[in-house]
Design a protein around this motif. Structure first.
Motif, PDB file in Angstrom:
ATOM      1  N   PHE A 122      31.728  69.770  40.074  1.00 36.10           N
ATOM      2  CA  PHE A 122      30.314  69.636  39.744  1.00 36.10           C
ATOM      3  C   PHE A 122      29.624  68.584  40.598  1.00 36.10           C
ATOM      4  CE2 PHE A 122      31.690  71.975  36.030  1.00 36.10           C
ATOM      5  CZ  PHE A 122      30.600  72.793  35.771  1.00 36.10           C
ATOM      6  N   ASP A 123      30.376  67.586  41.064  1.00 39.51           N
ATOM      7  CA  ASP A 123      29.798  66.625  42.003  1.00 39.51           C
ATOM      8  C   ASP A 123      29.434  67.325  43.310  1.00 39.51           C
ATOM      9  OD1 ASP A 123      29.199  63.823  42.789  1.00 39.51           O
ATOM     10  OD2 ASP A 123      30.822  64.160  44.236  1.00 39.51           O
ATOM     11  N   TYR A 124      30.282  68.237  43.761  1.00 40.55           N
ATOM     12  CA  TYR A 124      30.001  69.012  44.975  1.00 40.55           C
ATOM     13  C   TYR A 124      28.789  69.917  44.769  1.00 40.55           C
ATOM     14  CZ  TYR A 124      30.558  72.585  48.569  1.00 40.55           C
ATOM     15  OH  TYR A 124      30.327  73.454  49.603  1.00 40.55           O
ATOM     16  N   PHE A 184      24.038  71.814  46.324  1.00 40.24           N
ATOM     17  CA  PHE A 184      23.131  72.862  45.879  1.00 40.24           C
ATOM     18  C   PHE A 184      22.153  72.402  44.805  1.00 40.24           C
ATOM     19  CE2 PHE A 184      27.242  74.765  47.053  1.00 40.24           C
ATOM     20  CZ  PHE A 184      26.848  75.551  48.124  1.00 40.24           C
ATOM     21  N   ASP A 185      22.207  71.128  44.452  1.00 38.75           N
ATOM     22  CA  ASP A 185      21.354  70.608  43.380  1.00 38.75           C
ATOM     23  C   ASP A 185      21.470  71.491  42.139  1.00 38.75           C
ATOM     24  OD1 ASP A 185      19.630  68.824  42.207  1.00 38.75           O
ATOM     25  OD2 ASP A 185      17.824  69.875  42.880  1.00 38.75           O
ATOM     26  N   PHE A 186      22.708  71.842  41.814  1.00 41.54           N
ATOM     27  CA  PHE A 186      23.002  72.756  40.708  1.00 41.54           C
ATOM     28  C   PHE A 186      22.507  72.163  39.393  1.00 41.54           C
ATOM     29  CE2 PHE A 186      25.773  74.866  37.610  1.00 41.54           C
ATOM     30  CZ  PHE A 186      25.686  76.190  38.023  1.00 41.54           C
TER      31      PHE A 186
END
Length: 413
Positions: A6-8, A13-15
């Motif tokens: 989730f950090d990636y 991608f500003d997920f």
């Protein structure tokens, strides 16, 4: 692993919602919930598997009420605890953190020692494995060697690893921007001494005549002693349903609070305790540890459907010892782990008092005039007629009082 995923996603991608994994409180909460859920949901399946494999506890006849009914109860339930700790930590913690790595190693290391002890106890006999098996599980010397080995790993890593430091600030902390405050990280053998105003002790000053290159010897010996004593103390305490797991949960919660305070620059400065960089990640492990103990209590509370065995008790005690060393609160263990200490001391006193009376007045007198009706201490109260549940609840109350008192030492100096 989820932390890195989730950090990636957040950075690339500003997920939506991925940034929440940066918050320690969220990851610790999730680790706690998942650890409890694993124990409560999947514990039953492991219990059924242990029953099919006929991994049952052999109960010695101690003449205690309700003892006969426990014969054949599945043991090695410590695997429930170990699994409930490892999975949430692997999912939510930063795995490049030296403290998390040490605790993962400790969990697996002591789990294997405990498993070997339980395996020999259940399936093997002394005659088939004379070099390994004793009267009850593996020989004590082999167990001690394993604990000493872990103590060496923990002590040497905490002494030599460059990421194990404490932070010293110059002047007052700039609360608006802590990063702007002047500081320097130093390698130190400093630990916390409760009740003293300047409550820090440097192990390097205990033996001032010892050259700097050999100061690690003192610290490693302390680490070995702490790990061996606490893991065996938890093992001794695991004698009635729910006792060791519940006490461990209370201790884990206390140490988790210490880890959070020492890993936060603002709180550490306010309480005038040492600030330990990168320590906050330890809160996630402590949360998983508490959740695992609580989840295990779902089946281990009276009447127990499963026993943790040495697989669980040695692991719990060893983890507590390692956390205490990491947060530099090992000298507070007599308070935090007061129940473990009382249980261990009751056994030591019983043995030495028996030997003393035997030497002075003979074997028959020694057998009839023991210091306690039975050791460890919880069996003494069983002999006095107290029900298991009453003993466990009262020990829980004592553990909570000790936990509150140990937290109060942050200001009681």
């Amino acid at each position: 692993m989820l932390y890195y995923l989730f950090d990636y996603l957040d950075k690339q991608f500003d997920f939506f919602g991925a940034g929440v994994f940066r918050f320690l409180s969220f990851r610790a909460s999730m680790a706690l919930i998942i650890a409890m859920s694993i124990g409560a949901i999947y514990g039953k399946q492991l219990i059924n598997l242990l029953r099919r494999l006929q991994v049952g506890e052999s109960i010695r006849d101690l003449g205690l009420q309700g003892q006969a009914e426990k014969k054949g109860t599945p043991t090695m339930g410590g695997f429930i605890i170990i699994g409930s700790i490892l999975l949430p930590v692997l999912l939510f913690a930063r795995l490049d953190n030296v403290y998390i790595i040490l605790l993962l190693v400790s969990t697996v290391w002591l789990g294997l020692i405990g498993f070997l002890d339980d395996y020999v106890k259940v399936f093997k006999k002394e005659s088939s494995l004379p070099w390994l098996a004793g009267d009850r599980g593996i020989k004590g010397k082999i167990k001690i060697v394993g604990q000493i080995g872990l103590g060496l790993i923990i002590g040497l890593t905490l002494y030599y690893n460059n990421n194990v430091v404490i932070r010293k600030y110059e002047g007052r902390i700039n609360y608006d921007n802590i990063a702007a405050s002047k500081y320097h990280d130093i390698k130190s053998l400093t630990t916390t001494v409760p009740f003293f105003k300047n409550n820090e002790l440097d192990y390097g000053q205990i033996l001032p005549f010892l050259p700097d290159d050999y100061q690690w010897i003192v610290y490693v010996l302390v680490a070995i002693f702490i790990i061996t004593a606490v893991s065996n103390g938890a093992n001794i305490t695991d004698g009635i349903d729910g006792l060791a797991a519940g006490i461990s949960a209370i201790i884990g919660l206390t140490l988790g609070l210490f880890a959070y305070l020492s890993g936060n620059a603002i709180f550490a400065n306010y309480l005038k305790i040492m600030y330990i960089p990168h320590l906050g990640e330890l809160v996630i492990f402590c949360a998983a540890f508490v959740g695992a103990c609580v989840g295990f209590l779902w089946y281990n509370s009276y009447p127990a459907s499963v026993f943790m065995g040495d697989t669980g008790s040695l692991t719990l005690g060893g983890i507590i010892a390692v956390i205490a060393l990491i947060v530099r609160k090992e000298l507070m263990i007599p308070i935090i782990c007061g129940v473990f200490l009382a249980e261990s001391i009751s056994v030591i006193l019983q043995v030495y008092y028996f030997k003393y009376q035997k030497r002075r007045r003979g074997i028959e007198y020694a057998r009839e005039h023991r210091l306690f009706k039975m050791a460890p201490l919880h069996h003494h109260y069983q002999r006095l007629g107290y029900h298991e549940s009453k003993i466990v609840i009262r020990f829980f109350i004592i553990a909570i009082i000790l936990a509150v008192f140990s937290i109060a030492t942050l200001k009681l100096r």
